[in-house]
Scaffold this motif. Structure first.
Motif, PDB file in Angstrom:
ATOM      1  N   ARG A   4       0.837  -1.198   0.000  1.00 56.82           N
ATOM      2  CA  ARG A   4       0.000   0.000   0.000  1.00 56.82           C
ATOM      3  C   ARG A   4       0.879   1.258   0.000  1.00 56.82           C
ATOM      4  O   ARG A   4       0.618   2.209  -0.739  1.00 56.82           O
ATOM      5  N   GLU A   5       1.940   1.247   0.817  1.00 53.51           N
ATOM      6  CA  GLU A   5       2.834   2.402   0.863  1.00 53.51           C
ATOM      7  C   GLU A   5       3.597   2.546  -0.448  1.00 53.51           C
ATOM      8  O   GLU A   5       3.843   3.667  -0.915  1.00 53.51           O
ATOM      9  N   LEU A   6       3.960   1.423  -1.048  1.00 51.83           N
ATOM     10  CA  LEU A   6       4.637   1.473  -2.342  1.00 51.83           C
ATOM     11  C   LEU A   6       3.713   2.070  -3.395  1.00 51.83           C
ATOM     12  O   LEU A   6       4.147   2.841  -4.259  1.00 51.83           O
ATOM     13  N   GLY A   7       2.424   1.744  -3.292  1.00 54.10           N
ATOM     14  CA  GLY A   7       1.436   2.330  -4.188  1.00 54.10           C
ATOM     15  C   GLY A   7       1.329   3.830  -4.003  1.00 54.10           C
ATOM     16  O   GLY A   7       1.158   4.579  -4.972  1.00 54.10           O
ATOM     17  N   GLU A   8       1.471   4.294  -2.750  1.00 55.58           N
ATOM     18  CA  GLU A   8       1.445   5.733  -2.458  1.00 55.58           C
ATOM     19  C   GLU A   8       2.643   6.426  -3.089  1.00 55.58           C
ATOM     20  O   GLU A   8       2.527   7.546  -3.611  1.00 55.58           O
ATOM     21  N   CYS A   9       3.789   5.777  -3.044  1.00 51.49           N
ATOM     22  CA  CYS A   9       4.994   6.335  -3.679  1.00 51.49           C
ATOM     23  C   CYS A   9       4.766   6.531  -5.172  1.00 51.49           C
ATOM     24  O   CYS A   9       5.160   7.551  -5.743  1.00 51.49           O
ATOM     25  N   GLU A  10       4.121   5.556  -5.781  1.00 52.80           N
ATOM     26  CA  GLU A  10       3.847   5.628  -7.216  1.00 52.80           C
ATOM     27  C   GLU A  10       2.862   6.741  -7.541  1.00 52.80           C
ATOM     28  O   GLU A  10       3.058   7.492  -8.501  1.00 52.80           O
ATOM     29  N   ARG A  11       1.801   6.849  -6.734  1.00 54.18           N
ATOM     30  CA  ARG A  11       0.798   7.897  -6.988  1.00 54.18           C
ATOM     31  C   ARG A  11       1.377   9.291  -6.782  1.00 54.18           C
ATOM     32  O   ARG A  11       1.010  10.236  -7.471  1.00 54.18           O
ATOM     33  N   GLU A  12       2.286   9.430  -5.819  1.00 55.71           N
ATOM     34  CA  GLU A  12       2.921  10.720  -5.537  1.00 55.71           C
ATOM     35  C   GLU A  12       4.100  10.993  -6.464  1.00 55.71           C
ATOM     36  O   GLU A  12       4.682  12.074  -6.428  1.00 55.71           O
TER      37      GLU A  12
END
Length: 283
Positions: free
Chosen positions: A142-150
């Motif tokens: 989930r945090e890795l997904g946040e990195c991608e979205r940001e």
């Protein structure tokens, strides 16, 4: 992202290569028996390494079998399996399940939703059996997904997500070896993530996909920096490995950690040299 933690075959003794393949085939067979064809599709070299590592550390005896399979229908294949093989198979399926879930939530990929639904029942049982690993895998992805979205260019943050994921997978038991295994898994996980990002960078640029190395790649010393970072990650991991009392199959484990993990990197460098030579010829 997986597939980087494998053997360097030319540097491995024949008997050790046969044993490595037996562990790999044993994991493949367990995935098929416990989770069906879709489970078998999640097979990775990386979790084969985890099986050998944990089997060596805990001196868990593997049962030898000879079986035929669809890939090798004529000749029986040697297989080695134990309780750690079952654990690694469960982690393989759990990783695939959460990866498909993220793909569906982020990009609404129909293929991901369909694959997720096929293993959902099995995955829920794994989650109930391994709540600690399940929670960390889910949080890390989930945090890795946040990195991608940001579109975060914080390399340490992005790689750290995958590092924590691998750290948790390496902890089969919470005992005296937990701290060392976590550190080893953490840095190996960061190495895997960064190697994957390094290999995918040209394609990610073309398709405008997320890659935390895009800013670093603008520097003139990018290649030197990447090699140093990768060597630092694997060095931190191998230091922890050498602190573990692994005696059985230690030659296989060292082959993977000191040579095998560089297979992809060496291929990338060879390809770059060939492309450079082609460019010189065309001038």
């Amino acid at each position: 992202m997986f597939g980087y933690v494998t053997v360097c075959e030319p540097e491995l003794k024949v008997k050790d290569l046969k044993k490595y393949r037996a562990y790999y085939c044993g994991l493949c067979r367990t995935l098929k028996e416990d989770y069906g064809f879709m489970g078998q599709m999640t097979l990775t070299y990386d979790m084969t390494f985890a099986v050998i590592l944990l089997s060596s550390l805990y001196e868990t005896i593997a049962k030898h079998e000879e079986r035929r399979c669809k890939v090798h229908p004529v000749k029986r294949q040697h297989m080695l399996r134990n309780e750690i093989t079952s654990y690694a198979a469960a982690m393989n399926v759990l990783l695939a399940y959460y990866h498909m879930e993220d793909d569906w939530q982020d990009d609404h990929k129909v293929s991901s939703l369909m694959t997720k639904s096929l293993i959902q029942g099995k995955a829920k049982k794994i989650i109930e059996k391994y709540p600690r690993q399940s929670k960390v895998i889910q949080q890390s992805l989930r945090e890795l997904g946040e990195c991608e979205r940001e579109n975060s260019m914080d390399i340490d943050r992005a790689a750290g997500c995958f590092g924590r994921l691998m750290a948790e997978l390496f902890v089969w038991k919470e005992d005296i070896w937990e701290k060392t295994l976590r550190k080893m898994g953490f840095y190996l996980g960061k190495f895997i993530y960064l190697m994957d990002a390094y290999e995918d960078l040209p394609e990610d640029r073309k398709k405008n996909r997320y890659n935390p190395l895009k800013e670093l790649a603008k520097r003139s010393d990018y290649e030197v920096q990447m090699e140093q970072i990768l060597r630092m990650m694997i060095a931190e991991s191998t230091v922890r490995f050498e602190q573990l009392p692994c005696l059985v199959d230690v030659d296989i484990l060292r082959n993977i950690l000191y040579d095998g993990v560089w297979n992809h990197y060496n291929k990338i460098q060879m390809k770059k040299r060939e492309e450079k030579n082609d460019d010189k010829k065309s001038i």
